[in-house]
Design a protein around this motif. Structure first.
Motif, PDB file in Angstrom:
ATOM      1  N   GLY A 270     -76.296   2.129  47.753  1.00 16.37           N
ATOM      2  CA  GLY A 270     -75.536   3.199  48.600  1.00 16.37           C
ATOM      3  C   GLY A 270     -76.842   3.677  49.413  1.00 16.37           C
ATOM      4  O   GLY A 270     -77.555   2.696  50.151  1.00 16.37           O
ATOM      5  N   LEU A 271     -75.398   4.468  50.688  1.00 16.09           N
ATOM      6  CA  LEU A 271     -75.844   4.222  52.158  1.00 16.09           C
ATOM      7  C   LEU A 271     -75.858   6.387  51.975  1.00 16.09           C
ATOM      8  O   LEU A 271     -75.706   7.135  51.453  1.00 16.09           O
ATOM      9  CB  LEU A 271     -74.399   4.838  53.125  1.00 16.09           C
ATOM     10  CG  LEU A 271     -73.913   3.631  53.315  1.00 16.09           C
ATOM     11  CD1 LEU A 271     -72.942   2.905  54.397  1.00 16.09           C
ATOM     12  CD2 LEU A 271     -74.899   2.386  54.202  1.00 16.09           C
ATOM     13  N   LYS A 272     -76.757   6.683  52.674  1.00 14.87           N
ATOM     14  CA  LYS A 272     -77.192   8.109  52.890  1.00 14.87           C
ATOM     15  C   LYS A 272     -76.382   8.871  53.789  1.00 14.87           C
ATOM     16  O   LYS A 272     -76.316   7.969  55.592  1.00 14.87           O
ATOM     17  CB  LYS A 272     -78.686   8.283  53.067  1.00 14.87           C
ATOM     18  CG  LYS A 272     -78.445  10.181  53.327  1.00 14.87           C
ATOM     19  CD  LYS A 272     -80.396  10.170  53.541  1.00 14.87           C
ATOM     20  CE  LYS A 272     -81.830   9.551  52.603  1.00 14.87           C
ATOM     21  NZ  LYS A 272     -82.631   9.906  53.163  1.00 14.87           N
ATOM     22  N   ILE A 273     -75.628  10.124  54.192  1.00 13.45           N
ATOM     23  CA  ILE A 273     -74.132   9.811  54.245  1.00 13.45           C
ATOM     24  C   ILE A 273     -74.132  11.265  54.721  1.00 13.45           C
ATOM     25  O   ILE A 273     -73.831  11.963  53.721  1.00 13.45           O
ATOM     26  CB  ILE A 273     -73.038   9.155  53.778  1.00 13.45           C
ATOM     27  CG1 ILE A 273     -72.509   7.996  54.250  1.00 13.45           C
ATOM     28  CG2 ILE A 273     -71.557   9.708  54.944  1.00 13.45           C
ATOM     29  CD1 ILE A 273     -71.694   7.471  53.462  1.00 13.45           C
TER      30      ILE A 273
ATOM     31  N   GLU B 271     -75.933   8.602  48.738  1.00 14.77           N
ATOM     32  CA  GLU B 271     -76.228   9.929  48.532  1.00 14.77           C
ATOM     33  C   GLU B 271     -75.325  11.235  50.072  1.00 14.77           C
ATOM     34  O   GLU B 271     -75.680   9.996  51.161  1.00 14.77           O
ATOM     35  CB  GLU B 271     -77.822  10.040  49.108  1.00 14.77           C
ATOM     36  CG  GLU B 271     -78.311   9.341  47.697  1.00 14.77           C
ATOM     37  CD  GLU B 271     -79.897   9.250  47.800  1.00 14.77           C
ATOM     38  OE1 GLU B 271     -81.247   8.883  46.943  1.00 14.77           O
ATOM     39  OE2 GLU B 271     -80.428   9.322  49.396  1.00 14.77           O
ATOM     40  N   VAL B 272     -74.849  12.603  49.484  1.00  8.67           N
ATOM     41  CA  VAL B 272     -74.066  12.900  50.574  1.00  8.67           C
ATOM     42  C   VAL B 272     -74.698  14.255  50.805  1.00  8.67           C
ATOM     43  O   VAL B 272     -75.139  15.033  49.957  1.00  8.67           O
ATOM     44  CB  VAL B 272     -72.504  12.684  50.024  1.00  8.67           C
ATOM     45  CG1 VAL B 272     -71.788  13.456  51.045  1.00  8.67           C
ATOM     46  CG2 VAL B 272     -72.412  11.601  49.333  1.00  8.67           C
ATOM     47  N   VAL B 273     -74.532  14.715  52.042  1.00 11.33           N
ATOM     48  CA  VAL B 273     -75.148  15.926  52.293  1.00 11.33           C
ATOM     49  C   VAL B 273     -73.958  16.305  53.162  1.00 11.33           C
ATOM     50  O   VAL B 273     -72.774  15.445  53.799  1.00 11.33           O
ATOM     51  CB  VAL B 273     -76.057  16.176  53.287  1.00 11.33           C
ATOM     52  CG1 VAL B 273     -76.515  16.844  53.920  1.00 11.33           C
ATOM     53  CG2 VAL B 273     -77.457  15.817  52.878  1.00 11.33           C
TER      54      VAL B 273
ATOM     55  N   THR C 156     -84.196  17.075  51.151  1.00 11.42           N
ATOM     56  CA  THR C 156     -84.929  16.061  50.255  1.00 11.42           C
ATOM     57  C   THR C 156     -84.895  15.784  48.896  1.00 11.42           C
ATOM     58  O   THR C 156     -84.067  14.297  48.268  1.00 11.42           O
ATOM     59  CB  THR C 156     -85.922  14.765  51.093  1.00 11.42           C
ATOM     60  OG1 THR C 156     -85.479  14.733  52.331  1.00 11.42           O
ATOM     61  CG2 THR C 156     -86.094  13.411  50.602  1.00 11.42           C
ATOM     62  N   PRO C 157     -85.949  15.822  48.656  1.00  9.52           N
ATOM     63  CA  PRO C 157     -86.405  16.512  46.602  1.00  9.52           C
ATOM     64  C   PRO C 157     -84.426  16.264  45.831  1.00  9.52           C
ATOM     65  O   PRO C 157     -84.067  15.412  45.154  1.00  9.52           O
ATOM     66  CB  PRO C 157     -86.777  17.202  46.424  1.00  9.52           C
ATOM     67  CG  PRO C 157     -87.542  17.711  47.936  1.00  9.52           C
ATOM     68  CD  PRO C 157     -86.265  17.080  49.039  1.00  9.52           C
ATOM     69  N   LEU C 158     -83.653  17.205  46.985  1.00  8.64           N
ATOM     70  CA  LEU C 158     -82.187  17.513  46.035  1.00  8.64           C
ATOM     71  C   LEU C 158     -81.514  17.143  45.990  1.00  8.64           C
ATOM     72  O   LEU C 158     -80.985  16.082  45.741  1.00  8.64           O
ATOM     73  CB  LEU C 158     -80.936  19.057  46.531  1.00  8.64           C
ATOM     74  CG  LEU C 158     -82.374  20.576  46.595  1.00  8.64           C
ATOM     75  CD1 LEU C 158     -81.220  20.924  47.446  1.00  8.64           C
ATOM     76  CD2 LEU C 158     -82.481  20.323  45.653  1.00  8.64           C
ATOM     77  N   VAL C 159     -81.324  15.536  47.437  1.00 10.05           N
ATOM     78  CA  VAL C 159     -80.540  14.224  47.813  1.00 10.05           C
ATOM     79  C   VAL C 159     -80.601  13.263  46.985  1.00 10.05           C
ATOM     80  O   VAL C 159     -80.274  12.642  46.086  1.00 10.05           O
ATOM     81  CB  VAL C 159     -81.276  14.009  49.338  1.00 10.05           C
ATOM     82  CG1 VAL C 159     -79.778  13.232  49.333  1.00 10.05           C
ATOM     83  CG2 VAL C 159     -79.500  14.964  49.645  1.00 10.05           C
ATOM     84  N   GLU C 160     -82.185  13.194  46.575  1.00 13.56           N
ATOM     85  CA  GLU C 160     -83.273  12.168  45.580  1.00 13.56           C
ATOM     86  C   GLU C 160     -82.715  12.156  43.977  1.00 13.56           C
ATOM     87  O   GLU C 160     -82.836  11.935  43.515  1.00 13.56           O
ATOM     88  CB  GLU C 160     -84.519  12.059  45.776  1.00 13.56           C
ATOM     89  CG  GLU C 160     -83.920  11.628  47.446  1.00 13.56           C
ATOM     90  CD  GLU C 160     -86.511  11.056  47.825  1.00 13.56           C
ATOM     91  OE1 GLU C 160     -86.680  11.210  47.064  1.00 13.56           O
ATOM     92  OE2 GLU C 160     -86.000  10.499  48.520  1.00 13.56           O
TER      93      GLU C 160
ATOM     94  N   GLY D  22     -79.836  13.624  42.684  1.00 13.18           N
ATOM     95  CA  GLY D  22     -78.242  13.863  42.887  1.00 13.18           C
ATOM     96  C   GLY D  22     -77.793  15.069  42.735  1.00 13.18           C
ATOM     97  O   GLY D  22     -76.300  15.301  42.432  1.00 13.18           O
ATOM     98  N   VAL D  23     -78.666  15.767  44.022  1.00 14.47           N
ATOM     99  CA  VAL D  23     -77.465  17.172  44.117  1.00 14.47           C
ATOM    100  C   VAL D  23     -77.334  17.299  45.181  1.00 14.47           C
ATOM    101  O   VAL D  23     -77.496  16.502  45.492  1.00 14.47           O
ATOM    102  CB  VAL D  23     -79.098  18.328  44.439  1.00 14.47           C
ATOM    103  CG1 VAL D  23     -78.458  19.516  43.893  1.00 14.47           C
ATOM    104  CG2 VAL D  23     -79.136  18.595  42.411  1.00 14.47           C
ATOM    105  N   ILE D  24     -75.864  17.515  45.250  1.00 11.26           N
ATOM    106  CA  ILE D  24     -75.578  17.549  46.813  1.00 11.26           C
ATOM    107  C   ILE D  24     -75.492  18.951  47.355  1.00 11.26           C
ATOM    108  O   ILE D  24     -74.985  19.619  47.601  1.00 11.26           O
ATOM    109  CB  ILE D  24     -73.214  17.659  46.950  1.00 11.26           C
ATOM    110  CG1 ILE D  24     -73.082  15.337  45.952  1.00 11.26           C
ATOM    111  CG2 ILE D  24     -73.125  17.206  48.027  1.00 11.26           C
ATOM    112  CD1 ILE D  24     -71.528  15.962  45.646  1.00 11.26           C
ATOM    113  N   PRO D  25     -76.388  18.855  48.493  1.00 10.60           N
ATOM    114  CA  PRO D  25     -76.818  19.919  49.640  1.00 10.60           C
ATOM    115  C   PRO D  25     -74.538  20.233  50.263  1.00 10.60           C
ATOM    116  O   PRO D  25     -74.844  19.678  51.198  1.00 10.60           O
ATOM    117  CB  PRO D  25     -77.545  19.845  50.197  1.00 10.60           C
ATOM    118  CG  PRO D  25     -78.216  18.339  49.942  1.00 10.60           C
ATOM    119  CD  PRO D  25     -77.279  17.910  49.568  1.00 10.60           C
ATOM    120  N   ILE D  26     -75.063  21.632  50.490  1.00 16.19           N
ATOM    121  CA  ILE D  26     -73.749  22.204  50.833  1.00 16.19           C
ATOM    122  C   ILE D  26     -74.654  23.071  52.464  1.00 16.19           C
ATOM    123  O   ILE D  26     -74.948  24.283  52.079  1.00 16.19           O
ATOM    124  CB  ILE D  26     -72.707  22.881  50.439  1.00 16.19           C
ATOM    125  CG1 ILE D  26     -71.791  21.639  49.828  1.00 16.19           C
ATOM    126  CG2 ILE D  26     -71.854  23.207  50.807  1.00 16.19           C
ATOM    127  CD1 ILE D  26     -70.759  22.645  48.047  1.00 16.19           C
TER     128      ILE D  26
END
Ligand code: ADP
Ligand code: ASP
Ligand code: MG
Length: 291
Positions: free
Chosen positions: A3-6, A36-38, A184-188, A190-194
């Motif tokens: 996947g991509l980091k978006i 991975e989504v932010v 970064t730790p969140l995204v990795e 599987g958490v989606i930061p808003i």
């Protein structure tokens, strides 16, 4: 599959109400299956303009007009909570949070009205409420869909600017470091930061804003800091257009455009994006899509 980091930014036009926010939850759910989504959010449609008006009323001590506009803003946001969130428990928590934020806004305005003095610093404080409110509601709507999310203001996400209120410039070294450390730790995992767009803090922790349309800028700052593959700016038109479609009916979408040409358009007044939003992306060679 890889996947991509978006970094996906949703403009105020896409956040007009609870129903629209539910649709965004569906889009993000879909994106997050493979990527991975932010998420970055603007204030709900029209809210930043209303906050500017509120600040002006407060400065002039026009409490009547201030209170009636404050009621409109309150209604607009609580309606989105009602329409966007089904789960009673989540709804109660978000309603509480929204009311607390609105209470703080009322306090700030009362202070300005008392002094009849509006500084660029207190104005940014007032403007911060639009994105703080929308991000809190979007957090609830996403949770309602079962997404794993975590909500941040721009400052909490790590974006630090100079103290040029109203038009803050990000201090990229410190911001890059803090954003990576916090997101970064969140995204990795599987958490989606808003992240609330448009707002940041200066080095003293005071709210700053990035200039009108600044959520686009938030998205590219985060994209560069996190080493994202792409930044997606979701809006109500299909892309950057040859002219403002509200003014020129024959305007059409530009399939692809170089950074320098896009920057030139923005500087010449095309309202499609923040004039400096593309700077970090251009330097890092980070593709930006308008969707
Ligand atoms: P958002 O909340 O999504 O950032 P904005 O209102 O800030 O929305 O920007 C999107 C609007 O900008 C579109 O609805 C369109 O009418 C207007 N616009 C002005 N110039 C352009 C352009 N060159 N290309 C695309 N949209 C433009
Ligand atoms: N809410 C801010 C504005 O209206 C930032 C943005 O929407 O990008 O300017
Ligand atoms: Mg915009």
């Amino acid at each position: 599959c890889m996947g991509l980091k978006i970094v996906a930014k949703f403009g105020g036009t896409t956040l007009a109400g609870g129903g629209r926010m539910k649709h965004l939850a569906y889009l993000v759910d879909d994106m997050a299956r493979e990527n991975e989504v932010v998420v970055v959010v603007s204030a709900m449609d029209g809210v930043t303009d209303r906050l500017i008006e509120l600040a002006t009323y407060a400065e002039k001590g026009r409490r009547g007009q201030m209170d009636s506009l404050l009621r409109k803003i309150r209604f607009q946001h609580l309606k989105a909570v009602k329409e966007g969130i089904s789960d009673e428990k989540i709804k109660v928590v978000v309603e509480r949070k929204v009311k607390d934020i609105l209470g703080e806004l009322a306090h700030v305005l009362a202070g300005i009205a008392q002094l009849k003095e509006l500084t660029s610093r207190s104005r940014d404080y007032v403007l911060s409420f639009g994105e703080r409110l929308s991000a809190s509601i979007v957090e609830g709507v996403f949770k309602d869909r079962g997404l794993k999310v975590s909500c941040f203001t721009g400052g909490e996400a790590g974006i630090v600017t100079d103290s040029n209120f109203g038009n803050g410039r990000p201090l990229m070294d410190v911001s890059r470091h803090l954003v990576r450390e916090r997101l970064t730790p969140l995204v990795e995992s599987g958490v989606i930061p808003i992240v609330a767009g448009f707002i940041a803090v200066d080095q003293h922790g005071v709210y700053t804003t990035l200039g009108r349309g600044g959520s686009d800028y938030t998205a590219t700052i985060l994209g560069v800091a996190l080493g994202a593959d792409e930044v997606w700016l979701w809006t109500d038109v299909d892309g950057l257009m040859t002219a403002d479609p509200r003014v020129v009916s024959s305007a059409h979408v530009i399939e692809s455009i170089s950074f320098p040409e896009a920057v030139e358009m923005a500087l010449l007044g095309a309202k499609g994006m923040h004039p400096r939003a593309l700077e970090p992306a251009m330097e890092a060679g980070l593709p930006v899509r308008i969707r």
